[in-house]
Design an enzyme around this catalytic site. Structure first.
Site, PDB file in Angstrom:
ATOM      1  CG  ASP A 174      -2.092   1.017   1.264  1.00  0.00           C
ATOM      2  OD1 ASP A 174      -2.078   1.761   0.472  1.00  0.00           O
ATOM      3  OD2 ASP A 174      -3.096   0.309   1.816  1.00  0.00           O
ATOM      4  CG  ASP A 196      -3.677   6.416   0.627  1.00  0.00           C
ATOM      5  OD1 ASP A 196      -4.632   5.815   1.274  1.00  0.00           O
ATOM      6  OD2 ASP A 196      -3.390   7.483   0.857  1.00  0.00           O
ATOM      7  CD  GLU A 211      -8.402   5.597  -0.951  1.00  0.00           C
ATOM      8  OE1 GLU A 211      -9.111   5.614  -0.165  1.00  0.00           O
ATOM      9  OE2 GLU A 211      -7.276   6.434  -0.917  1.00  0.00           O
ATOM     10  CG  HIS A 263      -8.052   0.497   5.785  1.00  0.00           C
ATOM     11  ND1 HIS A 263      -8.118   0.327   4.363  1.00  0.00           N
ATOM     12  CD2 HIS A 263      -7.527   1.788   5.728  1.00  0.00           C
ATOM     13  CE1 HIS A 263      -7.680   1.400   3.634  1.00  0.00           C
ATOM     14  NE2 HIS A 263      -7.216   2.196   4.366  1.00  0.00           N
ATOM     15  CG  ASP A 264     -10.149   4.101   4.642  1.00  0.00           C
ATOM     16  OD1 ASP A 264      -9.470   4.004   5.666  1.00  0.00           O
ATOM     17  OD2 ASP A 264      -9.598   4.191   3.383  1.00  0.00           O
TER      18      ASP A 264
HETATM   19  C1  GLC Z   1      -6.888   6.586   2.008  1.00  0.00           C
HETATM   20  C2  GLC Z   1      -6.613   5.591   3.187  1.00  0.00           C
HETATM   21  C3  GLC Z   1      -7.019   6.086   4.680  1.00  0.00           C
HETATM   22  C4  GLC Z   1      -6.180   7.121   4.768  1.00  0.00           C
HETATM   23  C5  GLC Z   1      -6.072   8.202   3.876  1.00  0.00           C
HETATM   24  C6  GLC Z   1      -4.846   9.167   3.932  1.00  0.00           C
HETATM   25  O1  GLC Z   1      -8.032   7.027   1.988  1.00  0.00           O
HETATM   26  O2  GLC Z   1      -7.223   4.385   2.558  1.00  0.00           O
HETATM   27  O3  GLC Z   1      -7.025   5.251   5.622  1.00  0.00           O
HETATM   28  O4  GLC Z   1      -6.427   7.836   6.062  1.00  0.00           O
HETATM   29  O5  GLC Z   1      -5.874   7.799   2.440  1.00  0.00           O
HETATM   30  O6  GLC Z   1      -3.691   8.597   3.633  1.00  0.00           O
END
Ligand code: GLC
Ligand code: CA
Length: 571
Positions: free
Chosen positions: A98, A199, A256, A331-332
């Site tokens: 990640d 990410d 993402e 995880h979010d």
């Molecule tokens: C993404 C991750 C999240 C994190 C954010 C900032 O959305 O999935 O967990 O807080 O990026 O890096």
């Protein structure tokens, strides 16, 4: 159909701090992951995605990296990492890292230097601006509440952070930044990792001139996503990364990318784009938010017609042109069974129904740790038990604007990221088999009931159902590549679709609620020759598939062979 290994894979996401603790400090670590690789292999997963394990002060659980080429001591050492990678490979699995390229930690040496002085060589590694009218340079609101700008006294300027103030955004307009990042990505690839989840990659480019967002409500900060999401230049930067670095390796990549629909996603993942293999879309994650503009905390009931519309859009638009990354939890997000199923009366059936849905869509399924045993939302009573920076910032902001504790906690119980971050429930012993010490965040109190040891022993468990789904994917190419066609688009309770690849066809029938609707097979399908592949209920002899009463959260998948060139084979 352009076969690729990553299309045929199932991905299992590990949130390392909550997966398995090997040394009793209450925090998960790499040796803990290694000790559970046989469990994952046995489940049948192909790729393990590990959330950030780099050196980090941990303000956002590792999404604030202070050294990209080192491992956080709480997780172990680089030697532990190398061992983990070897152990994963020796079991025939792959590792996806990640990577956070949008921002670093405020403790990254680049930022430490950058904030020293305006003429520091690293100054332009980040986004610094002078204030405006005694306030921040613009009115953008951070993902984690408040302004995206943090004032820094030393140089009397502000730096930009789309997330927390401990996560300053990198300046991708600076070629030196790009060189450094490319070099680092190549370094991990040379080590032998098999892919990346990038990410927040949609946000690496901000609108030229960083203009104010329109401010209809007159509040001081505004959600300005369109000014820093999916802008055209992101694609140039990704193509550049692809051509210079990624192209040389047979890897898997997923970005993402919040805030886009399927047509826009094709610009990232379309065949021939030379950017990414897949993106995570967010449309279905906003089904239970009052409006995308109001943010995630304003919870409303979701409806199935909207889910069908969204998923069907992704399924049909990307077919033969790109590839989907399917997920119901990470995880979010809250736990899928608590959000889209019924974690009280029908936890078992509804978790299996959702699993069927996830695995029968076209695209690569991503499952999140604990999903395979039907773990549920945590819903802690007190705010003191929460750890997540987003949740804590939200709580404070709402309290400051006079909202009652009760009301805030109601939203947190439904939407806090900590719902999915409680430790993995391995067994019913104290510490749930996760730790012999004190866990960094409270366990979900239902671990005595819901745990992996119990699930592995019970052949009817959610765990074994997932295992079967994963095995079916390896047996039937139609599960991977079959074309999707939605049936009964306006049925408010049943989600049914077919998947067709050459002469093989699947029929998937899912009852998304606790009532008992009757599935009526559309005229152009015939039940002849249909064989039941998997279901979360025992089926009775002599059922008439043409008119099938469904039980609460019932899921059925049938397979049949259709003559090539027949009507059904065309869809
Ligand atoms: C993404 C991750 C999240 C994190 C954010 C900032 O959305 O999935 O967990 O807080 O990026 O890096
Ligand atoms: Ca540990």
């Amino acid at each position: 159909m352009n076969p690729k290994w990553w299309k045929e894979s199932v991905v299992y996401q590990i949130y390392p701090v909550s997966f398995m603790d090997s040394n009793g400090d209450g925090r998960g670590d790499l040796r803990g992951i290694i000790s559970k690789l046989d469990y994952l292999k046995d489940l049948g997963v192909d790729v393990i995605w590990v959330c950030p394990i780099y050196k980090s002060p941990g303000h956002d659980n590792g999404y604030d990296i202070s050294d990209y080429c080192d491992i956080s001591p709480e997780f172990g050492t680089m030697a532990d990492f190398d061992l983990m990678l070897r152990e994963i490979h020796s079991r025939g699995m792959k590792l996806m890292m990640d990577l956070v390229l949008n921002h670093t930690s405020h403790q990254h040496p680049w930022f430490v230097e950058s904030r020293q002085s305006k003429d520091n060589p690293k100054r332009d590694f980040y986004i610094w601006r002078k204030g405006k009218n005694g306030g921040p340079p613009n009115n953008w609101e951070s993902y984690f509440s408040g302004s995206v700008w943090e004032y820094d006294e030393r140089t009397d300027e502000y730096y930009l952070h789309l997330y927390s103030r401990f996560q300053p955004d990198l300046n991708w307009e600076n070629p030196a930044v790009i060189d450094k990042l490319h070099e680092m990505v190549a370094w991990w690839l040379k080590k032998g990792v098999d892919g990346f989840r990038f990410d927040a990659i949609a946000h690496i480019v901000k609108a030229e001139g960083l203009p104010d967002a329109l401010n209809p409500q007159g509040s001081t900060t505004v959600r300005a996503y369109e000014l820093f999401s999916n802008l055209e230049h992101v694609h140039t930067l990704l193509q550049n990364l692809y051509d210079k670095v990624l192209y040389y390796y047979d890897i898997m990549t997923v970005g993402e990318t919040s805030g886009l629909g399927p047509e826009q996603a094709l610009v990232y993942v379309g065949d021939g784009r030379r950017e990414l293999n897949m993106t995570f879309q967010f449309e279905h994650m906003f089904l239970d938010a009052a409006s995308a503009g109001s943010g995630k905390w304003d919870v409303v009931p979701w409806n199935l017609l909207a889910l069908k519309k969204i998923m069907s859009g992704w399924q049909t638009t990307l077919h033969n042109r790109g590839w989907n990354a399917n997920y119901l939890c990470n995880h979010d997000q809250p736990r899928a069974v608590s959000r889209f199923g019924d974690d009280v009366r029908y936890r078992d059936c509804s978790a299996k129904m959702l699993a069927t849905f996830l695995h029968m869509l076209e695209g690569t399924p991503y499952m999140y740790q604990g999903e395979e045993i039907g773990m549920t939302n945590a819903a802690f009573q007190s705010i003191d038990d929460y750890r997540d920076v987003e949740t804590l910032n939200y709580y404070e902001e709402r309290r400051n604007s006079g909202v009652s504790d009760e009301e805030i906690m109601k939203a947190i119980h439904k939407k806090s990221r900590d719902n999915a971050r409680t430790p993995m429930q391995w067994d019913g012993s104290e510490g749930a088999g996760f730790t012999t010490g004190v866990p960094w965040i409270k366990l979900n109190s239902n671990y005595v009931e819901i745990n992996a040891a119990k699930a592995v022993k019970d052949p009817d468990s959610i765990y074994h159902y997932y295992k079967k789904l994963i095995a079916l994917r390896k047996q039937h190419k139609v599960i991977v590549y079959g074309e999707y066609r939605l049936l009964l688009p306006l049925h408010p309770e049943i989600y049914a679709f077919t998947r067709t690849l050459e002469e093989r066809q699947l029929l998937i029938v899912l009852n998304f609620f606790d009532r008992s609707p009757v599935f009526e097979m559309p005229q152009d399908l015939s039940p002849d020759g249909m064989e039941l592949l998997i279901s979360n209920y025992p089926s009775a002899k002599g059922e008439d598939l043409r008119k099938l009463p469904l039980r609460p959260y019932e899921a059925r998948v049938y397979i049949k062979t259709i003559p090539l060139g027949a009507e059904g084979a065309q869809n």
